[in-house]
Scaffold this motif. Structure first.
Motif, mmCIF file in Angstrom:
data_model
loop_
_atom_site.group_PDB
_atom_site.id
_atom_site.type_symbol
_atom_site.label_atom_id
_atom_site.label_comp_id
_atom_site.label_asym_id
_atom_site.label_seq_id
_atom_site.Cartn_x
_atom_site.Cartn_y
_atom_site.Cartn_z
ATOM 1 N N ALA A 28 35.942 -37.403 -15.583
ATOM 2 C CA ALA A 28 34.331 -36.567 -15.188
ATOM 3 C C ALA A 28 34.622 -35.259 -15.816
ATOM 4 N N ILE A 29 35.616 -34.937 -15.259
ATOM 5 C CA ILE A 29 36.549 -33.422 -15.624
ATOM 6 C C ILE A 29 37.282 -33.023 -16.489
ATOM 7 N N ARG A 30 38.127 -34.198 -16.772
ATOM 8 C CA ARG A 30 39.114 -33.476 -17.820
ATOM 9 C C ARG A 30 38.666 -33.772 -19.344
ATOM 10 N N LEU A 31 37.587 -35.212 -19.553
ATOM 11 C CA LEU A 31 36.861 -35.403 -20.264
ATOM 12 C C LEU A 31 35.657 -34.747 -20.460
ATOM 13 N N GLU A 32 34.683 -33.701 -19.738
ATOM 14 C CA GLU A 32 33.815 -33.345 -19.382
ATOM 15 C C GLU A 32 32.256 -33.836 -19.664
ATOM 16 N N ARG A 33 32.477 -34.944 -19.086
ATOM 17 C CA ARG A 33 31.751 -36.444 -19.146
ATOM 18 C C ARG A 33 30.791 -36.044 -17.669
ATOM 19 N N GLU A 145 20.157 -34.733 -24.496
ATOM 20 C CA GLU A 145 20.483 -33.777 -25.039
ATOM 21 C C GLU A 145 21.171 -32.582 -24.124
ATOM 22 N N ILE A 146 20.703 -32.922 -23.256
ATOM 23 C CA ILE A 146 21.878 -31.677 -21.911
ATOM 24 C C ILE A 146 22.944 -32.911 -22.011
ATOM 25 N N LEU A 147 22.549 -33.773 -21.871
ATOM 26 C CA LEU A 147 24.271 -34.873 -20.384
ATOM 27 C C LEU A 147 24.699 -35.218 -22.396
ATOM 28 N N SER A 148 24.903 -35.070 -23.395
ATOM 29 C CA SER A 148 25.502 -35.319 -24.949
ATOM 30 C C SER A 148 26.020 -34.121 -25.356
ATOM 31 N N ASP A 149 25.199 -33.142 -25.636
ATOM 32 C CA ASP A 149 25.789 -32.082 -25.798
ATOM 33 C C ASP A 149 25.740 -30.950 -25.466
#
Length: 291
Positions: A28-33, A145-149
């Motif tokens: 999650a941290i590495r992929l910024e997800r 929108e916040i979680l995806s972009d």
């Protein structure tokens, strides 16, 4: 940084993460997800966000979800009182209506709530969206929108993009099913109660001066207590509270004082039904098994 290094770093701060959870956090941290954590209340989901904030020495921004939560409380709202004062002041000048409108709908008059505050940070914060399943389904639409972009659209201002991508942790206790759209935007990990060995390690980290034999008995008692028919099974926080209480009471062995043991269960049992479900004889049985 590797996932095992992250796991070790978390352990240094007192959080013992399973291999699966450590890997999920690392990705999650590495992929910024965003990372969605599901599991029963008390298993340590919220603590993960707090620990990451401590580990990375960054700001923790928490949005506690509840039924009826709306965008004005979670994202932003206009400072209407300040806008009104500005309009009154402008009435004494020759400002045009367009000039007044441009002025009062600027960032100066914007009240940032947790989600907007998170994307405005210049240093990557930890954003905890706690108990998302308590919010209404409609609120999830605001989050997409916040979680995806990692951006927020404000009609009067346009789109505000995140200065840095926050580390986003969402937690859910299974109150209701979450939407597929929300799940698709997140990595996922299920957090269960820790096993005996892991919970003992957590206790030893948090209470390093606790007698080791007493620590072993505490964990054995709590692990067996969770197998009883309870409304609210004790979580890790309750275990730590109970250990601190027993140490403060000078208890060295769970079997030495049944009355004191029974009284101390206020740290573990949170409803009247659960208190009635664990009478002295049951507590003694569990203590004897743990000894």
């Amino acid at each position: 940084m590797t996932w095992t290094q992250l796991q070790s770093d978390l352990a240094e701060t007192g959080y013992i993460a399973s291999d699966d959870l450590a890997m999920a956090l690392f990705l999650a941290i590495r992929l910024e997800r965003p990372l969605l954590l599901e599991g029963a209340a008390g298993v340590g989901k919220t603590q993960i966000a707090k620990t990451l904030s401590e580990l990375y020495e960054t700001k923790l921004i928490r949005l506690q979800c509840y039924e009826g939560l709306d965008a004005a409380s979670a994202i932003y709202e206009w400072n209407y009182q300040r806008q009104l004062l500005s309009i009154r002041a402008a009435a004494e000048t020759e400002s045009s209506a367009d000039e007044i409108e441009d002025r009062i709908f600027s960032e100066k008059y914007l009240l940032a709530r947790p989600l907007l505050e998170a994307i405005r940070q210049s240093e990557r914060p930890v954003l905890l969206i706690d108990e998302i399943d308590r919010a209404d389904e409609e609120f999830e639409a605001y989050l997409l929108e916040i979680l995806s972009d990692f951006q927020i659209s404000i009609p009067e201002l346009g789109t505000i993009k995140a200065k840095t991508t926050p580390i986003v942790i969402l937690t859910a206790n299974g109150t209701r099913d979450l939407s597929d759209a929300l799940r698709r935007r997140c990595l996922y990990s299920f957090v269960d109660y820790p096993d005996r060995k892991t919970e003992l390690s957590i206790l030893q980290k948090r209470h390093p001066h606790l007698d080791q034999e007493l620590a072993r008995q505490i964990i054995g008692f709590v692990q067996d207590l969770r197998k009883e028919d309870l409304e609210k099974k004790p979580g890790i926080a309750e275990t730590l509270d109970w250990a601190a209480a027993l140490a403060g009471l000078g208890v060295n062995d769970l079997t030495e004082d049944p009355v004191q043991l029974q009284a101390s269960l206020v740290c573990l049992l949170k409803t009247e039904a659960d208190s009635l479900a664990v009478p002295t004889e049951v507590a003694q049985r569990l203590a004897g098994r743990a000894a």
